[in-house]
Scaffold this active site. Structure first.
Site, PDB file in Angstrom:
ATOM      1  N   LYS A 176     -16.772  67.705   3.621  1.00 26.12           N
ATOM      2  CA  LYS A 176     -17.123  66.275   3.711  1.00 26.12           C
ATOM      3  C   LYS A 176     -18.317  65.981   2.808  1.00 26.12           C
ATOM      4  O   LYS A 176     -19.087  66.880   2.457  1.00 26.12           O
ATOM      5  CB  LYS A 176     -17.476  65.879   5.151  1.00 26.12           C
TER       6      LYS A 176
ATOM      7  N   PRO B  12     -18.927  76.043  -0.189  1.00 27.54           N
ATOM      8  CA  PRO B  12     -20.172  76.813  -0.128  1.00 27.54           C
ATOM      9  C   PRO B  12     -20.918  76.555   1.181  1.00 27.54           C
ATOM     10  O   PRO B  12     -20.890  75.446   1.693  1.00 27.54           O
ATOM     11  CB  PRO B  12     -20.983  76.322  -1.332  1.00 27.54           C
TER      12      PRO B  12
ATOM     13  N   GLY C 142     -24.526  71.283   2.773  1.00 29.77           N
ATOM     14  CA  GLY C 142     -24.373  69.888   3.223  1.00 29.77           C
ATOM     15  C   GLY C 142     -22.947  69.392   3.133  1.00 29.77           C
ATOM     16  O   GLY C 142     -22.681  68.206   3.300  1.00 29.77           O
ATOM     17  N   LEU C 143     -22.003  70.324   2.880  1.00 27.11           N
ATOM     18  CA  LEU C 143     -20.597  69.946   2.732  1.00 27.11           C
ATOM     19  C   LEU C 143     -19.798  70.169   4.020  1.00 27.11           C
ATOM     20  O   LEU C 143     -18.584  69.940   4.049  1.00 27.11           O
ATOM     21  CB  LEU C 143     -19.960  70.731   1.572  1.00 27.11           C
TER      22      LEU C 143
ATOM     23  N   GLY D  46     -18.892  72.856   5.728  1.00 26.06           N
ATOM     24  CA  GLY D  46     -17.852  73.893   5.741  1.00 26.06           C
ATOM     25  C   GLY D  46     -17.628  74.500   7.114  1.00 26.06           C
ATOM     26  O   GLY D  46     -16.500  74.525   7.618  1.00 26.06           O
ATOM     27  N   GLY D  47     -18.688  74.985   7.727  1.00 27.60           N
ATOM     28  CA  GLY D  47     -18.567  75.616   9.047  1.00 27.60           C
ATOM     29  C   GLY D  47     -18.043  74.627  10.074  1.00 27.60           C
ATOM     30  O   GLY D  47     -17.199  74.964  10.913  1.00 27.60           O
ATOM     31  N   SER D  48     -18.521  73.389   9.997  1.00 23.31           N
ATOM     32  CA  SER D  48     -18.095  72.355  10.952  1.00 23.31           C
ATOM     33  C   SER D  48     -16.627  71.993  10.740  1.00 23.31           C
ATOM     34  O   SER D  48     -15.891  71.752  11.699  1.00 23.31           O
ATOM     35  CB  SER D  48     -18.948  71.094  10.794  1.00 23.31           C
TER      36      SER D  48
ATOM     37  N   ASP E 156     -21.962  68.019  13.484  1.00 24.19           N
ATOM     38  CA  ASP E 156     -21.017  67.408  12.538  1.00 24.19           C
ATOM     39  C   ASP E 156     -19.549  67.590  12.952  1.00 24.19           C
ATOM     40  O   ASP E 156     -18.656  67.073  12.290  1.00 24.19           O
ATOM     41  CB  ASP E 156     -21.166  68.056  11.143  1.00 24.19           C
TER      42      ASP E 156
END
Ligand code: C5P
Length: 283
Positions: A12, A85, A89-90, A92-94, A127
């Site tokens: 995101k 990555p 702030g993208l 990924g884990g969420s 998130d």
């Protein structure tokens, strides 16, 4: 898919991110427009007798998601093929955790609605509710600590060519929030302007409406973020914003060719860079 499934977990970007104050629980109250983009992790799930993940570290949040949704005695083996990555702030884990919740709801025929899934998601990470709803609704508005989510209700109506750039530093969400000045003046125009801009499908208007209250704090902690933003702005010739608490910055290019050329230029300068769009097909 008896016993297993493979799904995409899209990254995101925060088109807007307003910090509205500090809550009694110490978290910051936010309002943010969260939009999924075409960069994705691949998540493979196999029914198992206990919950395990092949991914150390960030994999934990997917495990937490699985434990939060599965009935006692049920398990899953999670394999993550990471492209997003970490710590950028993208989300990924969420996004991985959101994908796990949605997929396990189907695999185990749990019959949970999206509201209940978002509620479970809020116990997994700030998130995660937004990224659960984004799987159904596209861009979403996230409020509170992240637990209040609703569909934005407008989409750009065209392909946006977005260039992501990361100076290869890890921005700690906790440290960035600790540094940002709280009690910022509320400005209802920020959300309104982004909605209007997306509805108009006008790239210039969308660029103008980008906003992130965490940018100053993140750049103060990591000056490399300001350098990445400056280089990205120069090669794309457009306004730049930051996603989440950084360190990834992004800008909207006027064509796919401009975006590809910008990625090549930024990579040559040592940045991580990617051309993505707002198109996120469910496969
Ligand atoms: O929820 P998550 O683990 O991503 O948050 C990491 C840290 O960022 C929290 O411990 C908190 O210090 C800060 N944070 C915050 N307000 C939010 C989200 C995160 O202060 N809305």
């Amino acid at each position: 898919m008896p016993g297993g499934t493979t799904i995409r977990a899209y990254a995101k970007i925060n088109l807007t991110l307003e910090v509205l104050g500090v809550r009694p629980d110490g978290y910051h109250a936010l309002r943010s427009v969260v939009m999924p983009v075409s960069l994705f992790d691949t998540v493979r799930l196999e029914m198992a007798s206990d919950v395990t993940s092949d991914y150390p570290g960030e994999g934990d949040i997917s495990v937490k998601a699985a434990r939060a949704i599965l009935p006692p005695g049920a398990g899953v083996r999670i394999s993550l093929d990471k492209a997003i990555p970490e710590g950028g702030g993208l989300g990924g884990g969420s996004a991985d955790a959101a994908a796990v919740l949605v997929a396990l709801n189907e695999m185990y025929s749990l019959g949970l609605g999206v509201d209940r899934l978002a509620q479970i998601a809020s116990s997994v990470g700030s998130d995660v509710p937004a990224l659960v709803l984004a799987r159904y609704a596209g861009a979403v508005v996230m409020e509170g600590r992240g637990e209040k989510v609703s569909p934005l209700g407008v989409s750009p109506g065209r392909t946006l060519h977005i260039v992501l750039a990361n100076p290869r530093v890890h921005a700690s969400t906790k440290e960035v929030f600790a540094r940002c000045s709280s009690h910022m003046a509320q400005n209802p125009e920020i959300l309104y302007n982004m909605r209007e801009a997306l509805a108009s499908s006008d790239r210039g208007k969308i660029s103008e409406a980008l906003a992130n209250d965490l940018s100053g704090a993140a750049a103060a902690l990591h000056p490399e973020i300001a350098s990445a933003a400056e280089r990205l702005g120069a090669v794309v010739n457009s306004r730049v914003s930051m996603t989440g608490s950084g360190a990834t910055v992004f800008a909207l290019a006027d064509s796919p060719e401009t975006a590809d050329a910008a990625v090549a230029a930024l990579e040559a300068e040592g940045f991580w860079a990617k051309h993505v769009t707002n198109e996120c097909p469910v496969v």
